[in-house]
Write an enzyme that holds these catalytic residues in place. Structure first.
Site, PDB file in Angstrom:
ATOM      1  N   ARG A 269     -35.694  -2.870  12.166  1.00  0.00           N
ATOM      2  CA  ARG A 269     -35.208  -2.262  13.417  1.00  0.00           C
ATOM      3  C   ARG A 269     -35.910  -0.941  13.722  1.00  0.00           C
ATOM      4  O   ARG A 269     -36.431  -0.730  14.820  1.00  0.00           O
ATOM      5  CB  ARG A 269     -33.695  -2.010  13.327  1.00  0.00           C
ATOM      6  CG  ARG A 269     -32.862  -3.253  13.508  1.00  0.00           C
ATOM      7  CD  ARG A 269     -31.402  -2.938  13.288  1.00  0.00           C
ATOM      8  NE  ARG A 269     -31.156  -2.562  11.912  1.00  0.00           N
ATOM      9  CZ  ARG A 269     -30.401  -3.252  11.065  1.00  0.00           C
ATOM     10  NH1 ARG A 269     -29.775  -4.326  11.472  1.00  0.00           N
ATOM     11  NH2 ARG A 269     -30.223  -2.855   9.821  1.00  0.00           N
ATOM     12  N   ILE A 270     -35.922  -0.025  12.734  1.00  0.00           N
ATOM     13  CA  ILE A 270     -36.494   1.299  12.997  1.00  0.00           C
ATOM     14  C   ILE A 270     -38.017   1.178  13.121  1.00  0.00           C
ATOM     15  O   ILE A 270     -38.621   1.738  14.045  1.00  0.00           O
ATOM     16  CB  ILE A 270     -36.084   2.320  11.919  1.00  0.00           C
ATOM     17  CG1 ILE A 270     -34.551   2.514  11.938  1.00  0.00           C
ATOM     18  CG2 ILE A 270     -36.784   3.661  12.155  1.00  0.00           C
ATOM     19  CD1 ILE A 270     -33.991   3.359  10.808  1.00  0.00           C
TER      20      ILE A 270
ATOM     21  N   ASP B 218     -44.689  -5.912   6.357  1.00  0.00           N
ATOM     22  CA  ASP B 218     -43.311  -6.278   6.005  1.00  0.00           C
ATOM     23  C   ASP B 218     -43.377  -7.509   5.130  1.00  0.00           C
ATOM     24  O   ASP B 218     -44.299  -8.324   5.255  1.00  0.00           O
ATOM     25  CB  ASP B 218     -42.498  -6.579   7.277  1.00  0.00           C
ATOM     26  CG  ASP B 218     -41.000  -6.521   7.017  1.00  0.00           C
ATOM     27  OD1 ASP B 218     -40.360  -5.562   7.485  1.00  0.00           O
ATOM     28  OD2 ASP B 218     -40.467  -7.420   6.327  1.00  0.00           O
TER      29      ASP B 218
ATOM     30  N   PRO C   5     -36.233  -0.259   3.053  1.00  0.00           N
ATOM     31  CA  PRO C   5     -35.088   0.279   2.316  1.00  0.00           C
ATOM     32  C   PRO C   5     -35.507   0.605   0.876  1.00  0.00           C
ATOM     33  O   PRO C   5     -36.564   0.173   0.420  1.00  0.00           O
ATOM     34  CB  PRO C   5     -34.068  -0.867   2.329  1.00  0.00           C
ATOM     35  CG  PRO C   5     -34.578  -1.859   3.332  1.00  0.00           C
ATOM     36  CD  PRO C   5     -36.067  -1.676   3.385  1.00  0.00           C
TER      37      PRO C   5
ATOM     38  N   SER D 113     -37.010   7.274   5.528  1.00  0.00           N
ATOM     39  CA  SER D 113     -36.199   6.194   4.957  1.00  0.00           C
ATOM     40  C   SER D 113     -35.402   6.690   3.755  1.00  0.00           C
ATOM     41  O   SER D 113     -34.227   7.046   3.910  1.00  0.00           O
ATOM     42  CB  SER D 113     -37.076   5.004   4.599  1.00  0.00           C
ATOM     43  OG  SER D 113     -36.257   3.937   4.191  1.00  0.00           O
ATOM     44  N   ARG D 114     -36.022   6.727   2.589  1.00  0.00           N
ATOM     45  CA  ARG D 114     -35.321   7.218   1.403  1.00  0.00           C
ATOM     46  C   ARG D 114     -36.315   7.969   0.528  1.00  0.00           C
ATOM     47  O   ARG D 114     -37.450   7.518   0.338  1.00  0.00           O
ATOM     48  CB  ARG D 114     -34.711   6.050   0.608  1.00  0.00           C
ATOM     49  CG  ARG D 114     -33.474   5.433   1.264  1.00  0.00           C
ATOM     50  CD  ARG D 114     -32.267   6.382   1.231  1.00  0.00           C
ATOM     51  NE  ARG D 114     -31.091   5.836   1.889  1.00  0.00           N
ATOM     52  CZ  ARG D 114     -30.716   6.108   3.136  1.00  0.00           C
ATOM     53  NH1 ARG D 114     -31.446   6.898   3.890  1.00  0.00           N
ATOM     54  NH2 ARG D 114     -29.626   5.593   3.637  1.00  0.00           N
TER      55      ARG D 114
ATOM     56  N   ASP E 166     -37.700  13.508   5.818  1.00  0.00           N
ATOM     57  CA  ASP E 166     -36.298  13.842   6.069  1.00  0.00           C
ATOM     58  C   ASP E 166     -35.441  13.583   4.842  1.00  0.00           C
ATOM     59  O   ASP E 166     -34.237  13.780   4.874  1.00  0.00           O
ATOM     60  CB  ASP E 166     -35.806  12.967   7.230  1.00  0.00           C
ATOM     61  CG  ASP E 166     -34.480  13.451   7.813  1.00  0.00           C
ATOM     62  OD1 ASP E 166     -34.328  14.679   7.976  1.00  0.00           O
ATOM     63  OD2 ASP E 166     -33.606  12.606   8.103  1.00  0.00           O
TER      64      ASP E 166
ATOM     65  N   GLU F  75     -30.651  14.494  -3.328  1.00  0.00           N
ATOM     66  CA  GLU F  75     -30.100  15.205  -2.165  1.00  0.00           C
ATOM     67  C   GLU F  75     -28.687  15.683  -2.465  1.00  0.00           C
ATOM     68  O   GLU F  75     -27.925  14.943  -3.071  1.00  0.00           O
ATOM     69  CB  GLU F  75     -30.098  14.287  -0.943  1.00  0.00           C
ATOM     70  CG  GLU F  75     -31.504  13.864  -0.555  1.00  0.00           C
ATOM     71  CD  GLU F  75     -31.555  12.949   0.672  1.00  0.00           C
ATOM     72  OE1 GLU F  75     -30.510  12.710   1.292  1.00  0.00           O
ATOM     73  OE2 GLU F  75     -32.648  12.495   1.004  1.00  0.00           O
TER      74      GLU F  75
ATOM     75  N   HIS G 108     -32.234  15.671   5.939  1.00  0.00           N
ATOM     76  CA  HIS G 108     -31.597  14.366   6.217  1.00  0.00           C
ATOM     77  C   HIS G 108     -30.821  14.375   7.541  1.00  0.00           C
ATOM     78  O   HIS G 108     -29.612  14.112   7.575  1.00  0.00           O
ATOM     79  CB  HIS G 108     -30.683  13.944   5.061  1.00  0.00           C
ATOM     80  CG  HIS G 108     -30.545  12.450   4.950  1.00  0.00           C
ATOM     81  ND1 HIS G 108     -30.519  11.789   3.756  1.00  0.00           N
ATOM     82  CD2 HIS G 108     -30.432  11.492   5.905  1.00  0.00           C
ATOM     83  CE1 HIS G 108     -30.388  10.472   3.979  1.00  0.00           C
ATOM     84  NE2 HIS G 108     -30.322  10.281   5.282  1.00  0.00           N
TER      85      HIS G 108
HETATM   86  P1  NAD Z   1     -34.015  -2.929   8.539  1.00  0.00           P
HETATM   87  O1  NAD Z   1     -33.258  -3.685   7.491  1.00  0.00           O
HETATM   88  O2  NAD Z   1     -33.861  -3.329   9.972  1.00  0.00           O
HETATM   89  O3  NAD Z   1     -35.592  -2.965   8.194  1.00  0.00           O
HETATM   90  C1  NAD Z   1     -36.105  -2.874   6.904  1.00  0.00           C
HETATM   91  C2  NAD Z   1     -37.344  -3.759   6.848  1.00  0.00           C
HETATM   92  O4  NAD Z   1     -37.958  -3.571   5.576  1.00  0.00           O
HETATM   93  C3  NAD Z   1     -37.035  -5.254   6.999  1.00  0.00           C
HETATM   94  O5  NAD Z   1     -37.850  -5.814   8.008  1.00  0.00           O
HETATM   95  C4  NAD Z   1     -37.386  -5.837   5.633  1.00  0.00           C
HETATM   96  O6  NAD Z   1     -37.921  -7.153   5.702  1.00  0.00           O
HETATM   97  C5  NAD Z   1     -38.420  -4.837   5.141  1.00  0.00           C
HETATM   98  N1  NAD Z   1     -38.570  -4.832   3.694  1.00  0.00           N
HETATM   99  C6  NAD Z   1     -37.584  -4.812   2.760  1.00  0.00           C
HETATM  100  N2  NAD Z   1     -38.127  -4.769   1.535  1.00  0.00           N
HETATM  101  C7  NAD Z   1     -39.464  -4.760   1.697  1.00  0.00           C
HETATM  102  C8  NAD Z   1     -40.555  -4.735   0.792  1.00  0.00           C
HETATM  103  N3  NAD Z   1     -40.371  -4.702  -0.529  1.00  0.00           N
HETATM  104  N4  NAD Z   1     -41.794  -4.738   1.303  1.00  0.00           N
HETATM  105  C9  NAD Z   1     -41.986  -4.798   2.643  1.00  0.00           C
HETATM  106  N5  NAD Z   1     -40.991  -4.828   3.549  1.00  0.00           N
HETATM  107  C10 NAD Z   1     -39.749  -4.817   3.071  1.00  0.00           C
HETATM  108  O7  NAD Z   1     -33.616  -1.414   8.330  1.00  0.00           O
HETATM  109  P2  NAD Z   1     -33.743  -0.210   9.398  1.00  0.00           P
HETATM  110  O8  NAD Z   1     -32.502  -0.148  10.220  1.00  0.00           O
HETATM  111  O9  NAD Z   1     -35.060  -0.311  10.055  1.00  0.00           O
HETATM  112  O10 NAD Z   1     -33.698   1.046   8.414  1.00  0.00           O
HETATM  113  C11 NAD Z   1     -34.769   1.301   7.502  1.00  0.00           C
HETATM  114  C12 NAD Z   1     -34.356   2.393   6.518  1.00  0.00           C
HETATM  115  O11 NAD Z   1     -34.189   3.620   7.212  1.00  0.00           O
HETATM  116  C13 NAD Z   1     -32.974   2.173   5.857  1.00  0.00           C
HETATM  117  O12 NAD Z   1     -33.083   1.357   4.715  1.00  0.00           O
HETATM  118  C14 NAD Z   1     -32.540   3.560   5.496  1.00  0.00           C
HETATM  119  O13 NAD Z   1     -32.966   3.821   4.172  1.00  0.00           O
HETATM  120  C15 NAD Z   1     -33.325   4.448   6.437  1.00  0.00           C
HETATM  121  N6  NAD Z   1     -32.482   5.265   7.339  1.00  0.00           N
HETATM  122  C16 NAD Z   1     -32.607   6.620   7.300  1.00  0.00           C
HETATM  123  C17 NAD Z   1     -31.858   7.427   8.137  1.00  0.00           C
HETATM  124  C18 NAD Z   1     -31.994   8.942   8.132  1.00  0.00           C
HETATM  125  O14 NAD Z   1     -31.104   9.635   8.638  1.00  0.00           O
HETATM  126  N7  NAD Z   1     -33.074   9.516   7.609  1.00  0.00           N
HETATM  127  C19 NAD Z   1     -30.932   6.827   9.020  1.00  0.00           C
HETATM  128  C20 NAD Z   1     -30.839   5.428   9.064  1.00  0.00           C
HETATM  129  C21 NAD Z   1     -31.619   4.650   8.212  1.00  0.00           C
END
Ligand code: NAD
Length: 324
Positions: A162-163, A182, A214, A241-242, A266, A271, A290
Protein backbone atom coordinates in the site's frame (compact mmCIF):
# COMPACT_ATOMS: atom_id res chain seq x y z
CA UNK A 1 -18.87 -3.21 28.70
CA UNK A 2 -16.06 -1.53 30.62
CA UNK A 3 -13.39 -0.15 28.30
CA UNK A 4 -9.88 0.83 29.36
CA UNK A 5 -7.30 2.55 27.16
CA UNK A 6 -3.85 1.92 28.63
CA UNK A 7 -1.73 4.26 26.49
CA UNK A 8 -3.91 6.69 24.59
CA UNK A 9 -1.62 9.72 24.49
CA UNK A 10 0.17 9.24 21.18
CA UNK A 11 -3.11 8.66 19.32
CA UNK A 12 -4.88 11.49 21.09
CA UNK A 13 -2.69 14.04 22.87
CA UNK A 14 -5.81 16.17 23.24
CA UNK A 15 -6.61 17.34 19.71
CA UNK A 16 -9.15 14.63 18.82
CA UNK A 17 -11.74 12.95 21.02
CA UNK A 18 -12.66 9.61 22.54
CA UNK A 19 -16.44 10.15 22.11
CA UNK A 20 -16.90 7.08 19.91
CA UNK A 21 -15.54 4.80 22.65
CA UNK A 22 -17.48 6.60 25.37
CA UNK A 23 -20.73 5.73 23.54
CA UNK A 24 -19.84 2.02 23.67
CA UNK A 25 -19.45 1.62 27.44
CA UNK A 26 -17.95 2.80 30.70
CA UNK A 27 -14.68 4.36 29.60
CA UNK A 28 -11.35 5.02 31.31
CA UNK A 29 -8.28 6.33 29.48
CA UNK A 30 -4.68 6.50 30.69
CA UNK A 31 -2.14 8.49 28.70
CA UNK A 32 0.61 5.97 29.40
CA UNK A 33 1.04 2.82 31.51
CA UNK A 34 4.30 1.06 30.67
CA UNK A 35 6.02 -0.47 27.69
CA UNK A 36 7.94 -2.93 29.90
CA UNK A 37 6.74 -6.51 30.14
CA UNK A 38 8.25 -6.82 33.62
CA UNK A 39 5.87 -4.15 34.92
CA UNK A 40 2.82 -6.33 34.41
CA UNK A 41 1.51 -5.61 37.94
CA UNK A 42 0.88 -2.01 36.91
CA UNK A 43 -0.91 -3.12 33.75
CA UNK A 44 -3.04 -5.62 35.70
CA UNK A 45 -4.00 -2.94 38.22
CA UNK A 46 -5.05 -0.49 35.51
CA UNK A 47 -7.08 -3.06 33.58
CA UNK A 48 -9.10 -3.57 36.80
CA UNK A 49 -12.45 -5.11 35.72
CA UNK A 50 -12.45 -3.94 32.10
CA UNK A 51 -13.63 -6.43 29.48
CA UNK A 52 -12.25 -4.41 26.55
CA UNK A 53 -8.59 -3.38 26.69
CA UNK A 54 -7.35 -0.85 24.16
CA UNK A 55 -3.60 -0.51 23.74
CA UNK A 56 -0.98 0.89 21.44
CA UNK A 57 2.43 -0.25 22.74
CA UNK A 58 1.54 -1.58 26.24
CA UNK A 59 2.52 -5.26 26.31
CA UNK A 60 -0.30 -7.73 26.99
CA UNK A 61 1.34 -10.95 28.09
CA UNK A 62 -0.02 -14.37 29.00
CA UNK A 63 0.57 -13.50 32.66
CA UNK A 64 -1.76 -10.51 32.33
CA UNK A 65 -4.42 -12.52 30.51
CA UNK A 66 -4.21 -15.24 33.21
CA UNK A 67 -4.69 -12.59 35.91
CA UNK A 68 -7.67 -10.95 34.14
CA UNK A 69 -10.00 -13.68 32.85
CA UNK A 70 -12.82 -11.15 32.28
CA UNK A 71 -10.98 -9.69 29.25
CA UNK A 72 -12.94 -10.47 26.10
CA UNK A 73 -11.44 -8.01 23.64
CA UNK A 74 -8.07 -6.39 22.95
CA UNK A 75 -8.06 -3.54 20.45
CA UNK A 76 -4.63 -2.51 19.19
CA UNK A 77 -4.42 1.14 18.11
CA UNK A 78 -1.83 0.35 15.43
CA UNK A 79 -1.17 -1.94 12.51
CA UNK A 80 1.54 -3.98 14.27
CA UNK A 81 0.23 -6.13 17.14
CA UNK A 82 3.40 -7.89 18.28
CA UNK A 83 2.92 -6.40 21.79
CA UNK A 84 0.03 -8.83 22.40
CA UNK A 85 0.58 -12.51 23.15
CA UNK A 86 -1.67 -13.59 20.29
CA UNK A 87 -1.43 -17.32 21.03
CA UNK A 88 -2.46 -16.85 24.66
CA UNK A 89 -5.33 -14.59 23.60
CA UNK A 90 -6.52 -17.14 21.05
CA UNK A 91 -6.41 -19.99 23.57
CA UNK A 92 -8.60 -17.93 25.88
CA UNK A 93 -11.05 -16.95 23.14
CA UNK A 94 -10.10 -13.26 23.37
CA UNK A 95 -10.62 -11.34 20.14
CA UNK A 96 -7.63 -9.17 19.15
CA UNK A 97 -8.07 -6.54 16.45
CA UNK A 98 -5.72 -4.11 14.73
CA UNK A 99 -5.95 -1.14 12.34
CA UNK A 100 -4.77 -2.57 9.04
CA UNK A 101 -4.60 0.72 7.17
CA UNK A 102 -5.05 4.34 8.12
CA UNK A 103 -1.78 6.08 7.37
CA UNK A 104 -0.87 5.12 3.82
CA UNK A 105 -1.02 8.64 2.38
CA UNK A 106 0.52 10.20 5.49
CA UNK A 107 3.53 7.86 5.42
CA UNK A 108 4.00 8.23 1.64
CA UNK A 109 3.94 12.03 1.98
CA UNK A 110 6.47 11.80 4.81
CA UNK A 111 8.88 9.85 2.60
CA UNK A 112 9.06 12.96 0.41
CA UNK A 113 9.50 15.24 3.42
CA UNK A 114 12.79 13.38 3.95
CA UNK A 115 13.65 13.18 0.25
CA UNK A 116 13.05 16.90 -0.34
CA UNK A 117 15.05 17.83 2.74
CA UNK A 118 18.07 16.19 1.10
CA UNK A 119 17.26 17.85 -2.22
CA UNK A 120 16.96 21.41 -0.91
CA UNK A 121 17.85 21.66 2.82
CA UNK A 122 15.00 24.13 3.23
CA UNK A 123 15.29 24.45 7.03
CA UNK A 124 19.05 25.08 6.82
CA UNK A 125 18.77 27.71 4.10
CA UNK A 126 15.88 29.46 5.85
CA UNK A 127 18.01 29.58 9.01
CA UNK A 128 20.87 31.25 7.12
CA UNK A 129 18.41 33.93 5.99
CA UNK A 130 17.14 34.39 9.58
CA UNK A 131 20.78 34.76 10.61
CA UNK A 132 21.19 37.67 8.16
CA UNK A 133 23.47 35.95 5.65
CA UNK A 134 21.33 36.67 2.57
CA UNK A 135 21.13 40.33 3.47
CA UNK A 136 24.95 40.43 3.44
CA UNK A 137 25.37 38.26 0.34
CA UNK A 138 27.22 39.66 -2.69
CA UNK A 139 25.08 37.51 -4.98
CA UNK A 140 21.33 37.31 -5.34
CA UNK A 141 21.46 33.67 -4.17
CA UNK A 142 23.66 31.05 -2.55
CA UNK A 143 23.33 27.44 -1.49
CA UNK A 144 25.33 25.32 0.91
CA UNK A 145 24.64 21.85 -0.45
CA UNK A 146 24.32 20.42 -3.94
CA UNK A 147 20.67 21.00 -4.91
CA UNK A 148 19.02 17.95 -6.42
CA UNK A 149 16.28 17.78 -9.06
CA UNK A 150 14.29 14.54 -8.84
CA UNK A 151 12.99 14.48 -12.42
CA UNK A 152 14.56 11.62 -14.42
CA UNK A 153 16.13 10.12 -11.31
CA UNK A 154 15.22 6.58 -10.25
CA UNK A 155 13.29 5.77 -7.10
CA UNK A 156 13.80 2.23 -5.85
CA UNK A 157 10.93 0.98 -3.73
CA UNK A 158 11.53 -2.11 -1.61
CA UNK A 159 8.16 -3.57 -0.62
CA UNK A 160 5.51 -2.61 -3.16
CA UNK A 161 2.42 -2.77 -0.95
CA UNK A 162 0.00 0.00 0.00
CA UNK A 163 2.59 2.58 1.06
CA UNK A 164 5.15 1.60 -1.59
CA UNK A 165 2.58 2.02 -4.37
CA UNK A 166 1.51 5.42 -3.03
CA UNK A 167 5.14 6.53 -2.86
CA UNK A 168 5.52 5.41 -6.48
CA UNK A 169 2.64 7.65 -7.61
CA UNK A 170 4.23 10.67 -5.92
CA UNK A 171 7.63 9.82 -7.38
CA UNK A 172 6.11 9.66 -10.86
CA UNK A 173 4.49 13.06 -10.27
CA UNK A 174 8.02 14.38 -9.66
CA UNK A 175 9.08 12.93 -13.02
CA UNK A 176 10.98 10.01 -11.47
CA UNK A 177 11.25 6.50 -12.82
CA UNK A 178 10.26 3.82 -10.31
CA UNK A 179 11.81 0.39 -9.85
CA UNK A 180 9.88 -1.77 -7.41
CA UNK A 181 10.92 -4.93 -5.61
CA UNK A 182 8.40 -7.15 -3.88
CA UNK A 183 8.26 -10.85 -3.18
CA UNK A 184 4.85 -10.87 -4.93
CA UNK A 185 4.83 -9.32 -8.39
CA UNK A 186 1.56 -7.83 -9.65
CA UNK A 187 2.27 -6.92 -13.27
CA UNK A 188 -0.97 -4.94 -13.49
CA UNK A 189 0.68 -2.26 -11.33
CA UNK A 190 3.36 -1.65 -13.96
CA UNK A 191 3.19 1.47 -16.13
CA UNK A 192 5.63 3.23 -18.47
CA UNK A 193 7.27 4.76 -15.39
CA UNK A 194 6.86 1.95 -12.83
CA UNK A 195 8.52 -1.43 -13.35
CA UNK A 196 9.28 -4.36 -11.09
CA UNK A 197 12.90 -5.49 -10.91
CA UNK A 198 14.93 -8.00 -8.88
CA UNK A 199 16.32 -6.61 -5.62
CA UNK A 200 19.92 -6.33 -6.86
CA UNK A 201 18.80 -4.33 -9.89
CA UNK A 202 16.75 -1.98 -7.72
CA UNK A 203 19.76 -1.44 -5.45
CA UNK A 204 22.14 -0.97 -8.39
CA UNK A 205 20.03 1.46 -10.44
CA UNK A 206 18.29 3.67 -7.87
CA UNK A 207 19.23 7.22 -6.87
CA UNK A 208 16.79 7.07 -3.95
CA UNK A 209 15.90 3.82 -2.17
CA UNK A 210 12.79 3.81 0.02
CA UNK A 211 12.00 0.92 2.37
CA UNK A 212 8.42 -0.35 2.71
CA UNK A 213 8.70 -4.03 3.60
CA UNK A 214 7.39 -5.07 7.02
CA UNK A 215 9.87 -6.27 9.64
CA UNK A 216 10.25 -10.06 9.53
CA UNK A 217 13.22 -12.30 10.34
CA UNK A 218 13.79 -12.36 6.57
CA UNK A 219 13.86 -8.56 6.22
CA UNK A 220 15.81 -7.71 9.40
CA UNK A 221 19.11 -5.96 8.48
CA UNK A 222 18.32 -6.28 4.75
CA UNK A 223 20.13 -2.96 4.34
CA UNK A 224 23.68 -3.76 5.46
CA UNK A 225 27.21 -3.21 4.19
CA UNK A 226 26.77 -5.83 1.45
CA UNK A 227 23.51 -4.45 0.07
CA UNK A 228 24.75 -0.85 0.44
CA UNK A 229 27.87 -1.80 -1.56
CA UNK A 230 25.59 -2.73 -4.48
CA UNK A 231 24.01 0.75 -4.51
CA UNK A 232 25.10 3.83 -6.46
CA UNK A 233 27.70 6.06 -4.82
CA UNK A 234 25.80 8.98 -3.30
CA UNK A 235 22.52 7.10 -2.94
CA UNK A 236 19.81 8.52 -0.66
CA UNK A 237 18.05 5.95 1.53
CA UNK A 238 14.71 6.57 3.26
CA UNK A 239 13.27 4.31 5.97
CA UNK A 240 9.72 4.92 7.15
CA UNK A 241 9.04 1.24 7.80
CA UNK A 242 10.90 -0.28 10.74
CA UNK A 243 14.31 0.50 12.22
CA UNK A 244 15.73 -3.03 12.24
CA UNK A 245 15.46 -3.26 8.44
CA UNK A 246 18.73 -1.33 8.50
CA UNK A 247 21.92 -2.48 10.22
CA UNK A 248 22.64 0.82 11.90
CA UNK A 249 26.39 0.42 12.39
CA UNK A 250 26.78 -0.29 8.66
CA UNK A 251 24.68 2.79 7.83
CA UNK A 252 26.86 4.98 10.07
CA UNK A 253 29.97 3.72 8.25
CA UNK A 254 28.37 4.27 4.82
CA UNK A 255 27.36 7.84 5.71
CA UNK A 256 30.81 8.60 7.10
CA UNK A 257 32.51 7.30 3.95
CA UNK A 258 30.08 9.24 1.71
CA UNK A 259 28.88 6.06 -0.04
CA UNK A 260 25.41 6.99 1.19
CA UNK A 261 24.77 10.71 0.65
CA UNK A 262 21.72 10.81 2.87
CA UNK A 263 19.82 8.57 5.28
CA UNK A 264 16.39 9.84 6.26
CA UNK A 265 14.67 7.63 8.78
CA UNK A 266 11.56 7.85 10.92
CA UNK A 267 12.42 4.67 12.78
CA UNK A 268 15.39 3.16 14.63
CA UNK A 269 16.23 -0.26 16.02
CA UNK A 270 15.29 0.65 19.60
CA UNK A 271 12.52 3.21 20.18
CA UNK A 272 12.51 5.66 21.80
CA UNK A 273 16.02 6.12 20.45
CA UNK A 274 18.95 5.41 22.80
CA UNK A 275 21.28 8.31 23.58
CA UNK A 276 24.10 5.98 22.53
CA UNK A 277 22.65 5.65 18.99
CA UNK A 278 25.24 7.22 16.66
CA UNK A 279 22.89 7.92 13.74
CA UNK A 280 21.53 11.35 14.75
CA UNK A 281 25.07 12.76 15.09
CA UNK A 282 26.31 11.21 11.86
CA UNK A 283 26.68 13.52 8.86
CA UNK A 284 23.89 13.57 6.29
CA UNK A 285 21.58 11.64 8.58
CA UNK A 286 18.13 12.88 9.55
CA UNK A 287 16.24 10.90 12.16
CA UNK A 288 12.63 11.84 13.00
CA UNK A 289 10.81 10.45 16.07
CA UNK A 290 8.36 7.98 14.41
CA UNK A 291 5.91 10.62 13.25
CA UNK A 292 5.06 9.54 9.71
CA UNK A 293 1.74 8.04 10.87
CA UNK A 294 0.71 10.97 13.03
CA UNK A 295 -0.94 13.80 11.06
CA UNK A 296 -4.27 14.58 12.72
CA UNK A 297 -6.28 13.35 9.71
CA UNK A 298 -4.57 9.96 9.91
CA UNK A 299 -5.10 9.74 13.68
CA UNK A 300 -8.81 10.54 13.27
CA UNK A 301 -9.05 7.74 10.70
CA UNK A 302 -7.28 5.42 13.13
CA UNK A 303 -9.62 6.42 15.99
CA UNK A 304 -12.73 5.84 13.85
CA UNK A 305 -11.54 2.39 12.77
CA UNK A 306 -10.66 1.49 16.38
CA UNK A 307 -14.19 2.48 17.49
CA UNK A 308 -15.77 0.57 14.58
CA UNK A 309 -13.69 -2.48 15.52
CA UNK A 310 -15.03 -2.47 19.09
CA UNK A 311 -18.60 -1.72 17.96
CA UNK A 312 -18.47 -4.65 15.52
CA UNK A 313 -17.17 -6.93 18.29
CA UNK A 314 -19.99 -5.86 20.62
CA UNK A 315 -22.52 -6.63 17.85
CA UNK A 316 -20.99 -10.11 17.53
CA UNK A 317 -19.54 -9.55 14.06
CA UNK A 318 -15.89 -8.73 14.79
CA UNK A 319 -13.75 -7.24 12.03
CA UNK A 320 -9.99 -6.74 11.61
CA UNK A 321 -9.37 -9.76 13.85
CA UNK A 322 -5.71 -10.80 13.86
CA UNK A 323 -6.01 -14.03 15.86
CA UNK A 324 -8.84 -15.96 14.13
P1 NAD B 1 1.72 -3.69 3.01
O1 NAD B 1 1.49 -5.00 3.71
O2 NAD B 1 0.62 -3.11 2.19
O3 NAD B 1 3.02 -3.82 2.06
C1 NAD B 1 4.17 -4.52 2.41
C2 NAD B 1 4.72 -5.14 1.13
O4 NAD B 1 5.97 -5.75 1.44
C3 NAD B 1 3.81 -6.22 0.53
O5 NAD B 1 3.57 -5.95 -0.83
C4 NAD B 1 4.61 -7.51 0.70
O6 NAD B 1 4.42 -8.44 -0.36
C5 NAD B 1 6.03 -6.97 0.71
N1 NAD B 1 6.98 -7.87 1.35
C6 NAD B 1 6.84 -8.52 2.54
N2 NAD B 1 7.95 -9.22 2.80
C7 NAD B 1 8.80 -9.00 1.78
C8 NAD B 1 10.11 -9.47 1.49
N3 NAD B 1 10.76 -10.30 2.31
N4 NAD B 1 10.69 -9.05 0.36
C9 NAD B 1 10.02 -8.24 -0.50
N5 NAD B 1 8.78 -7.76 -0.27
C10 NAD B 1 8.18 -8.16 0.85
O7 NAD B 1 2.17 -2.69 4.14
P2 NAD B 1 2.13 -1.08 4.10
O8 NAD B 1 0.80 -0.61 4.58
O9 NAD B 1 2.64 -0.63 2.79
O10 NAD B 1 3.18 -0.73 5.26
C11 NAD B 1 4.57 -1.03 5.09
C12 NAD B 1 5.29 -0.84 6.43
O11 NAD B 1 5.27 0.53 6.79
C13 NAD B 1 4.61 -1.54 7.63
O12 NAD B 1 5.02 -2.88 7.74
C14 NAD B 1 5.07 -0.73 8.80
O13 NAD B 1 6.25 -1.33 9.31
C15 NAD B 1 5.44 0.61 8.20
N6 NAD B 1 4.65 1.74 8.74
C16 NAD B 1 5.31 2.77 9.34
C17 NAD B 1 4.62 3.87 9.83
C18 NAD B 1 5.34 5.04 10.48
O14 NAD B 1 4.69 5.82 11.19
N7 NAD B 1 6.63 5.24 10.27
C19 NAD B 1 3.21 3.89 9.74
C20 NAD B 1 2.56 2.83 9.09
C21 NAD B 1 3.29 1.75 8.59
Amino acid sequence: MKIVVLDGYTLNPGDIDWEGFKKLGEFVCYDRTTTKKEESAKIIERIADAGAVIINKTPITREILDAKPQIKYIGVLATGYNVVDIDAAKEKGIVVTNIPTYGTTAVAQFVFAHVLEFCHHVAHHAQTVKDGRWAKSEDFCYWDYPLIELADKTMGIIGFGRIGQTVAKIAVAFGMKVLAYDEYVNKSLETDSIKYAPLDEVLFRSDVVSLHVPLFDSTKHMINKNTIAKMKDGVIIINTSRGPLVKEEDMVAALESGKVAGYGSDVVEVEPILLSNKLPQTKNCHITPHIAWAPKAARIRLMNIAVDNLAAFIKGIPVNVVNK
